[in-house]
Design a protein around this motif. Structure first.
Motif, PDB file in Angstrom:
ATOM      1  N   LEU A 183     -12.580   4.821   3.754  1.00 17.88           N
ATOM      2  CA  LEU A 183     -13.517   5.706   4.422  1.00 17.88           C
ATOM      3  C   LEU A 183     -12.872   7.087   4.566  1.00 17.88           C
ATOM      4  CD1 LEU A 183     -14.711   3.335   7.288  1.00 17.88           C
ATOM      5  CD2 LEU A 183     -15.857   3.783   5.118  1.00 17.88           C
ATOM      6  N   ALA A 184     -13.705   8.104   4.662  1.00 17.42           N
ATOM      7  CA  ALA A 184     -13.196   9.477   4.799  1.00 17.42           C
ATOM      8  C   ALA A 184     -12.771   9.707   6.245  1.00 17.42           C
ATOM      9  CB  ALA A 184     -14.271  10.472   4.388  1.00 17.42           C
ATOM     10  N   ASP A 185     -11.496   9.437   6.529  1.00 16.27           N
ATOM     11  CA  ASP A 185     -11.029   9.479   7.917  1.00 16.27           C
ATOM     12  C   ASP A 185      -9.518   9.666   7.955  1.00 16.27           C
ATOM     13  OD1 ASP A 185     -10.946   9.305  10.684  1.00 16.27           O
ATOM     14  OD2 ASP A 185     -10.976   7.114  10.702  1.00 16.27           O
ATOM     15  N   ARG A 186      -9.066  10.833   7.525  1.00 14.67           N
ATOM     16  CA  ARG A 186      -7.627  11.095   7.519  1.00 14.67           C
ATOM     17  C   ARG A 186      -7.057  11.130   8.938  1.00 14.67           C
ATOM     18  NH1 ARG A 186      -5.718  12.887   2.425  1.00 14.67           N
ATOM     19  NH2 ARG A 186      -3.860  13.745   3.417  1.00 14.67           N
ATOM     20  N   ARG A 200     -10.477   3.456  11.370  1.00 17.82           N
ATOM     21  CA  ARG A 200     -11.560   3.491  12.338  1.00 17.82           C
ATOM     22  C   ARG A 200     -12.856   3.106  11.635  1.00 17.82           C
ATOM     23  NH1 ARG A 200     -13.370   9.226  14.815  1.00 17.82           N
ATOM     24  NH2 ARG A 200     -13.279   9.606  12.563  1.00 17.82           N
ATOM     25  N   ALA A 201     -13.549   2.099  12.171  1.00 20.32           N
ATOM     26  CA  ALA A 201     -14.824   1.671  11.586  1.00 20.32           C
ATOM     27  C   ALA A 201     -15.863   2.767  11.789  1.00 20.32           C
ATOM     28  CB  ALA A 201     -15.281   0.371  12.217  1.00 20.32           C
ATOM     29  N   LEU A 202     -16.480   3.213  10.699  1.00 16.46           N
ATOM     30  CA  LEU A 202     -17.510   4.244  10.742  1.00 16.46           C
ATOM     31  C   LEU A 202     -18.794   3.693  10.136  1.00 16.46           C
ATOM     32  CD1 LEU A 202     -15.364   7.248   9.400  1.00 16.46           C
ATOM     33  CD2 LEU A 202     -15.948   6.762  11.789  1.00 16.46           C
ATOM     34  N   PRO A 203     -19.955   4.100  10.641  1.00 17.27           N
ATOM     35  CA  PRO A 203     -21.211   3.632  10.051  1.00 17.27           C
ATOM     36  C   PRO A 203     -21.260   3.978   8.570  1.00 17.27           C
ATOM     37  CG  PRO A 203     -21.610   4.792  12.127  1.00 17.27           C
ATOM     38  CD  PRO A 203     -20.170   5.026  11.775  1.00 17.27           C
ATOM     39  N   THR A 204     -21.460   2.972   7.744  1.00 14.46           N
ATOM     40  CA  THR A 204     -21.424   3.151   6.294  1.00 14.46           C
ATOM     41  C   THR A 204     -22.500   2.276   5.660  1.00 14.46           C
ATOM     42  OG1 THR A 204     -19.026   3.490   6.399  1.00 14.46           O
ATOM     43  CG2 THR A 204     -19.964   3.053   4.232  1.00 14.46           C
ATOM     44  N   THR A 205     -23.371   2.880   4.864  1.00 10.36           N
ATOM     45  CA  THR A 205     -24.401   2.117   4.172  1.00 10.36           C
ATOM     46  C   THR A 205     -23.827   1.558   2.867  1.00 10.36           C
ATOM     47  OG1 THR A 205     -25.217   3.963   2.859  1.00 10.36           O
ATOM     48  CG2 THR A 205     -26.153   3.686   5.083  1.00 10.36           C
ATOM     49  N   ASP A 265       0.854  -1.181   0.000  1.00  7.27           N
ATOM     50  CA  ASP A 265       0.000   0.000   0.000  1.00  7.27           C
ATOM     51  C   ASP A 265       0.893   1.236   0.000  1.00  7.27           C
ATOM     52  OD1 ASP A 265      -1.987  -1.923   0.354  1.00  7.27           O
ATOM     53  OD2 ASP A 265      -2.001  -1.678   2.527  1.00  7.27           O
ATOM     54  N   LEU A 266       0.753   2.073  -1.021  1.00  3.51           N
ATOM     55  CA  LEU A 266       1.682   3.192  -1.208  1.00  3.51           C
ATOM     56  C   LEU A 266       0.939   4.512  -1.414  1.00  3.51           C
ATOM     57  CD1 LEU A 266       4.316   1.532  -3.585  1.00  3.51           C
ATOM     58  CD2 LEU A 266       4.341   1.655  -1.085  1.00  3.51           C
ATOM     59  N   GLY A 267       1.706   5.574  -1.601  1.00  5.55           N
ATOM     60  CA  GLY A 267       1.143   6.894  -1.830  1.00  5.55           C
ATOM     61  C   GLY A 267       0.475   7.470  -0.598  1.00  5.55           C
ATOM     62  N   GLU A 268       0.887   7.005   0.575  1.00  5.34           N
ATOM     63  CA  GLU A 268       0.245   7.429   1.815  1.00  5.34           C
ATOM     64  C   GLU A 268       1.013   8.534   2.540  1.00  5.34           C
ATOM     65  OE1 GLU A 268      -2.165   3.397   2.998  1.00  5.34           O
ATOM     66  OE2 GLU A 268      -0.020   3.436   3.472  1.00  5.34           O
ATOM     67  N   GLY A 297      -6.610   9.699  -1.441  1.00 12.05           N
ATOM     68  CA  GLY A 297      -6.844  11.000  -0.849  1.00 12.05           C
ATOM     69  C   GLY A 297      -7.772  11.035   0.339  1.00 12.05           C
ATOM     70  N   TRP A 298      -8.507   9.944   0.619  1.00 12.69           N
ATOM     71  CA  TRP A 298      -9.485   9.991   1.700  1.00 12.69           C
ATOM     72  C   TRP A 298      -8.893   9.590   3.049  1.00 12.69           C
ATOM     73  CZ3 TRP A 298     -15.319   9.064   0.824  1.00 12.69           C
ATOM     74  CH2 TRP A 298     -15.764   9.867  -0.227  1.00 12.69           C
ATOM     75  N   HIS A 299      -7.924   8.686   3.054  1.00 10.17           N
ATOM     76  CA  HIS A 299      -7.249   8.366   4.324  1.00 10.17           C
ATOM     77  C   HIS A 299      -5.838   8.917   4.344  1.00 10.17           C
ATOM     78  CE1 HIS A 299      -5.432   5.064   1.984  1.00 10.17           C
ATOM     79  NE2 HIS A 299      -4.526   4.962   2.935  1.00 10.17           N
ATOM     80  N   ALA A 300      -5.280   9.139   3.161  1.00 11.99           N
ATOM     81  CA  ALA A 300      -3.920   9.659   3.029  1.00 11.99           C
ATOM     82  C   ALA A 300      -3.720  10.038   1.566  1.00 11.99           C
ATOM     83  CB  ALA A 300      -2.891   8.617   3.450  1.00 11.99           C
ATOM     84  N   GLY A 301      -2.625  10.770   1.321  1.00  7.30           N
ATOM     85  CA  GLY A 301      -2.292  11.139  -0.052  1.00  7.30           C
ATOM     86  C   GLY A 301      -3.068  12.351  -0.540  1.00  7.30           C
TER      87      GLY A 301
END
Length: 257
Positions: free
Chosen positions: A68-71, A77-82, A16-19, A39-43
């Motif tokens: 998930l959107a969680d930089r 982190r587990a977030l409620p996601t439909t 896993d790269l580009g972080e 871009g959503w967790h890193a990069g």
């Protein structure tokens, strides 16, 4: 009929790269495919562009690593996601990276969810189906990387995608084949020799030793090393040696037709 990538004398070694952490360039000579943060967790846009170029220069297959959107918590982190949200966020992030790949004259090879999204989709069939549908709708030729034996791999197969069953070099396993949660103190293997031994067992015996001591059957089409660990280049060199020592050639799975 299963559409999984068949195990053979070759194995994919992915990272896993580009972080924005570690030395991605130092990892490139050792791996055959990379999953790039979108871009959503890193990069960010420039990091995505540079990492795509680095992969092309080294002949490394390029994948998208949606999260998930969680930089703040690196997407772990587990977030409620439909399912609808999982579909949209996967489509959005894969589309973004695909644009950079296309602009560079290459083709996107695979999609691998990141962090909590990955582990949630491994257990939740509805989330897994949503992610697999998004991958198919971007390009049905893409491979879907998922935890070996998981709901995500099953969802990809149901939709006719080519699936790469993934095993982890430096993560410990539970007896049910799931990864030990990162909140547990023994979730990550920090000793490179132990990680190399685990990889060799995965490839030779097609099983992994759970932290409870049981031998868990495991199919591996691709072996993952996390690129955000500070000693990732040293781990990568040792793991490549273990893979080749087990009699396997390192190559990306299921190249585009």
């Amino acid at each position: 009929m299963s559409t999984s990538v068949p195990s053979a004398a070759s194995i994919d070694f992915n990272c896993d790269l580009g972080e924005g952490v570690g030395d991605d360039a130092a990892l490139m000579p050792h791996i055959s495919s990379a999953s790039i943060a979108c871009g959503w967790h890193a990069g960010d846009a420039q990091t995505m562009r540079r990492t795509v170029a680095l992969c092309i220069a080294h002949g490394v297959a390029i994948g998208a690593h949606p999260s998930l959107a969680d930089r703040e918590h690196f997407g772990r982190r587990a977030l409620p996601t439909t399912p609808d949200e999982a579909y949209a966020l996967t489509l959005y992030q894969v589309g973004a990276l695909s644009a950079f790949v296309h602009a560079a004259g290459a083709r996107l090879h695979h999609v691998k969810p990141h962090g909590a999204l990955y582990t949630m989709a491994a257990r939740d069939a509805a989330l897994a189906d949503a992610i697999a549908r998004a991958v198919r709708d971007v390009d049905p030729r893409l491979l879907l990387y998922g935890l070996a034996g998981s709901a995500l791999c099953a969802a990809g197969e149901r939709l006719g995608l080519r699936v790469a069953q993934e095993a982890f070099a430096e993560r410990r396993y539970e007896r049910d084949g799931n990864l030990v949660a990162r909140s547990e103190p023994d979730a990550v293997i920090h000793d490179v020799d132990l990680a190399a031994q685990q990889v060799a067992s995965m490839l030779r015996a097609r099983c992994v030793t759970a932290r409870s001591g049981e031998q868990v059957p495991l199919r591996a089409d691709t072996i993952c090393l996390h690129g955000d660990r500070p000693d990732a280049p040293q781990f990568a060199a040792a793991l490549r040696g273990a893979i080749e020592g087990a009699g396997f050639r390192i190559a990306p799975p299921g190249a585009h037709a």
